[in-house]
Design a protein around this motif. Structure first.
Motif, PDB file in Angstrom:
ATOM      1  N   PRO A 115       0.798  -1.236   0.000  1.00 27.14           N
ATOM      2  CA  PRO A 115       0.000   0.000   0.000  1.00 27.14           C
ATOM      3  C   PRO A 115       0.826   1.280   0.000  1.00 27.14           C
ATOM      4  CG  PRO A 115      -0.167  -1.173   2.110  1.00 27.14           C
ATOM      5  CD  PRO A 115       0.477  -2.104   1.137  1.00 27.14           C
ATOM      6  N   THR A 116       2.037   1.246   0.529  1.00 25.88           N
ATOM      7  CA  THR A 116       2.872   2.452   0.543  1.00 25.88           C
ATOM      8  C   THR A 116       4.132   2.324  -0.300  1.00 25.88           C
ATOM      9  OG1 THR A 116       3.984   1.709   2.571  1.00 25.88           O
ATOM     10  CG2 THR A 116       2.045   3.142   2.822  1.00 25.88           C
ATOM     11  N   LEU A 117       4.657   1.118  -0.460  1.00 23.12           N
ATOM     12  CA  LEU A 117       5.905   0.933  -1.196  1.00 23.12           C
ATOM     13  C   LEU A 117       5.673   0.584  -2.662  1.00 23.12           C
ATOM     14  CD1 LEU A 117       7.877  -1.158   1.472  1.00 23.12           C
ATOM     15  CD2 LEU A 117       8.008   1.313   1.038  1.00 23.12           C
ATOM     16  N   GLY A 118       4.425   0.342  -3.047  1.00 23.07           N
ATOM     17  CA  GLY A 118       4.144  -0.025  -4.434  1.00 23.07           C
ATOM     18  C   GLY A 118       4.486  -1.483  -4.707  1.00 23.07           C
ATOM     19  N   MET A 119       4.820  -1.780  -5.971  1.00 25.69           N
ATOM     20  CA  MET A 119       5.129  -3.156  -6.349  1.00 25.69           C
ATOM     21  C   MET A 119       6.452  -3.588  -5.723  1.00 25.69           C
ATOM     22  SD  MET A 119       2.594  -4.339  -8.049  1.00 25.69           S
ATOM     23  CE  MET A 119       3.291  -5.856  -8.700  1.00 25.69           C
ATOM     24  N   VAL A 120       6.421  -4.687  -5.011  1.00 29.31           N
ATOM     25  CA  VAL A 120       7.613  -5.234  -4.350  1.00 29.31           C
ATOM     26  C   VAL A 120       8.137  -6.391  -5.186  1.00 29.31           C
ATOM     27  CG1 VAL A 120       8.523  -6.261  -2.244  1.00 29.31           C
ATOM     28  CG2 VAL A 120       6.658  -4.602  -2.113  1.00 29.31           C
ATOM     29  N   SER A 121       9.411  -6.385  -5.460  1.00 32.16           N
ATOM     30  CA  SER A 121      10.006  -7.436  -6.284  1.00 32.16           C
ATOM     31  C   SER A 121       9.895  -8.795  -5.584  1.00 32.16           C
ATOM     32  CB  SER A 121      11.476  -7.126  -6.556  1.00 32.16           C
ATOM     33  OG  SER A 121      12.142  -8.252  -7.090  1.00 32.16           O
ATOM     34  N   PRO A 122       9.544  -9.852  -6.346  1.00 30.14           N
ATOM     35  CA  PRO A 122       9.566 -11.203  -5.762  1.00 30.14           C
ATOM     36  C   PRO A 122      10.953 -11.569  -5.231  1.00 30.14           C
ATOM     37  CG  PRO A 122       8.444 -11.219  -7.886  1.00 30.14           C
ATOM     38  CD  PRO A 122       9.075  -9.862  -7.745  1.00 30.14           C
ATOM     39  N   GLY A 123      11.997 -10.950  -5.817  1.00 32.84           N
ATOM     40  CA  GLY A 123      13.349 -11.190  -5.320  1.00 32.84           C
ATOM     41  C   GLY A 123      13.545 -10.720  -3.898  1.00 32.84           C
ATOM     42  N   LEU A 124      12.637  -9.832  -3.412  1.00 31.93           N
ATOM     43  CA  LEU A 124      12.694  -9.368  -2.029  1.00 31.93           C
ATOM     44  C   LEU A 124      11.752 -10.161  -1.128  1.00 31.93           C
ATOM     45  CD1 LEU A 124      12.754  -5.475  -2.444  1.00 31.93           C
ATOM     46  CD2 LEU A 124      14.639  -6.941  -1.743  1.00 31.93           C
ATOM     47  N   PHE A 125      10.485 -10.326  -1.568  1.00 30.26           N
ATOM     48  CA  PHE A 125       9.532 -10.891  -0.620  1.00 30.26           C
ATOM     49  C   PHE A 125       9.524 -12.422  -0.592  1.00 30.26           C
ATOM     50  CE2 PHE A 125       6.561 -10.405  -4.282  1.00 30.26           C
ATOM     51  CZ  PHE A 125       5.939 -11.642  -4.284  1.00 30.26           C
ATOM     52  N   VAL A 126       9.977 -13.089  -1.645  1.00 28.34           N
ATOM     53  CA  VAL A 126      10.033 -14.553  -1.587  1.00 28.34           C
ATOM     54  C   VAL A 126      11.107 -15.014  -0.589  1.00 28.34           C
ATOM     55  CG1 VAL A 126      10.502 -16.661  -2.879  1.00 28.34           C
ATOM     56  CG2 VAL A 126       9.027 -14.896  -3.873  1.00 28.34           C
TER      57      VAL A 126
END
Length: 379
Positions: free
Chosen positions: A166-177
């Protein structure tokens, strides 16, 4: 002497050394193997010199109680001019910086700058929010079409996890996975995407022409913990029944690391999954640990050729030879071959000459959200 006793000796040695060097300041242990020194009256240049001397003293093996240790001490320096909302934010930036040091192999004292503080704050926000994101539907599947190589007809999709924060926008799967793996949420993430993917392929099939004989498939990536999870087979049974999936419509993509371990147990697990009518694909073949024997030893249905090979088709003769032979060998073994990351007409021509079965890549389609995919393909 037990390993835990040895580890305690090392920690006590380091703690004593910190107290000797920074004895008039606040020094404490904040995690299993991390310490914090809070200095309020020293000049930061003096502190940097003290910290560097400490690192130098541990740059080679040390001898403690008759044992030699190489503890690989790392240190970060956070200036008081940096502003933090609370102590958690302050301590987290230090731990985050230590993680970056370990991953990049940097040496010496690393001073935290504003860029690193920003990255750590984003990481902390993701840490706080990932559980909520899984429950609230912020993490959703996007779908990249897979096409028949010679006709260009869409024959399936791969489900790819995406997080719009909601605040950071699209988060890379390389970060959240990797974050999901660290937080032991990788199975929950896998099940969220798996259910969305099954619902999607059911929707798109129902909204397509009912007389069509083309039964599209959906590929879903499976992590190692998810593959071995005790409830996986039961989950698959429930999803197949809930969304009325036909045999062959659901494809689970396995990483090569899954094939490491007790081969008999892995084969037994794979056979249990295949008995449900689920196909198994080996993702990114040739980039990890597996060898060509994997194609013989495991009950695989599909081989996905990694993008790194496809990228080199126009510039590397060895890559061409390798891809051509993998395609021919896989087909002789009765397996479908999918080329990932196809982006040019030249790559497509070569792959068609070698009779690759299916294509996935930007040359045909980029990943799209559910609504875009339904609007484009549910006809």
């Amino acid at each position: 002497m037990k390993s835990t006793d040895i580890w305690f000796i090392v920690l006590k040695h380091l703690a004593d050394n910190l107290l000797i060097r920074f004895g008039d300041e606040f020094t404490g242990r904040i995690s299993e193997n991390e310490f914090l020194v809070w200095c309020v009256e020293k000049d930061y240049r003096q502190l940097e010199r003290m910290a560097n001397r400490l690192l130098e003293s541990y740059s080679s093996k040390i001898s403690v109680s008759g044992f030699e240790f190489d503890i690989g001490l790392k240190a970060v320096f956070v200036r008081s001019s940096s502003s933090f909302a609370n102590f958690e934010d302050f301590s987290y930036v230090g731990l985050y910086a230590l993680t970056e040091i370990k991953s990049t192999g940097k040496r010496g004292l690393v001073t935290v700058d504003e860029s690193l503080i920003k990255r750590s704050q984003e990481s902390l926000a993701l840490n706080r929010d990932i559980m909520k994101a899984l429950k609230s539907g912020e993490i959703v599947a996007h779908y990249q079409p897979i096409v028949h190589a010679s006709t260009g007809q869409v024959v399936g999709f791969e489900a790819l996890a995406r997080w719009r924060h909601p605040t950071l926008g699209m988060v890379s799967p390389g970060l959240f996975v990797p974050l999901a793996e660290q937080r032991r949420l990788i199975v929950e993430l896998g099940e969220v995407i798996l259910e969305q993917a099954c619902e999607f392929i059911s929707d798109i099939q129902q909204k397509s022409d009912s007389s069509s004989q083309n039964r599209m498939s959906i590929h879903v990536n499976l992590s190692t913990p998810h593959f071995h999870h005790k409830s996986l087979v039961e989950t698959l049974v429930n999803l197949i029944e809930k969304y009325q999936l036909l045999p062959g419509q659901l494809v689970l993509e396995l990483t090569e690391s899954i094939l490491l371990g007790a081969e008999d147990e892995i084969v037994e697990r794979m056979e249990a999954i295949k008995s449900l009518g689920v196909q198994l694909a080996l993702d990114d073949f040739g980039t990890g640990y597996s060898s060509f024997s994997s194609l013989c030893n495991f009950p695989l249905d599909i081989i996905k050729l990694d993008k790194s090979y496809i990228d080199n088709l126009d510039v590397n003769d060895k890559a061409k030879t390798l891809v051509r032979n993998i395609i021919h060998m896989s087909q002789e073994l009765g397996m479908t071959t999918v080329a990932e990351g196809v982006e040019t007409a030249s790559q497509l021509r070569k792959l068609n000459v070698w009779n690759v079965d299916e294509i996935q890549g930007y040359y045909f389609f980029k990943p799209m959200d559910k609504h875009q995919a339904l609007e484009k393909f549910a006809k």
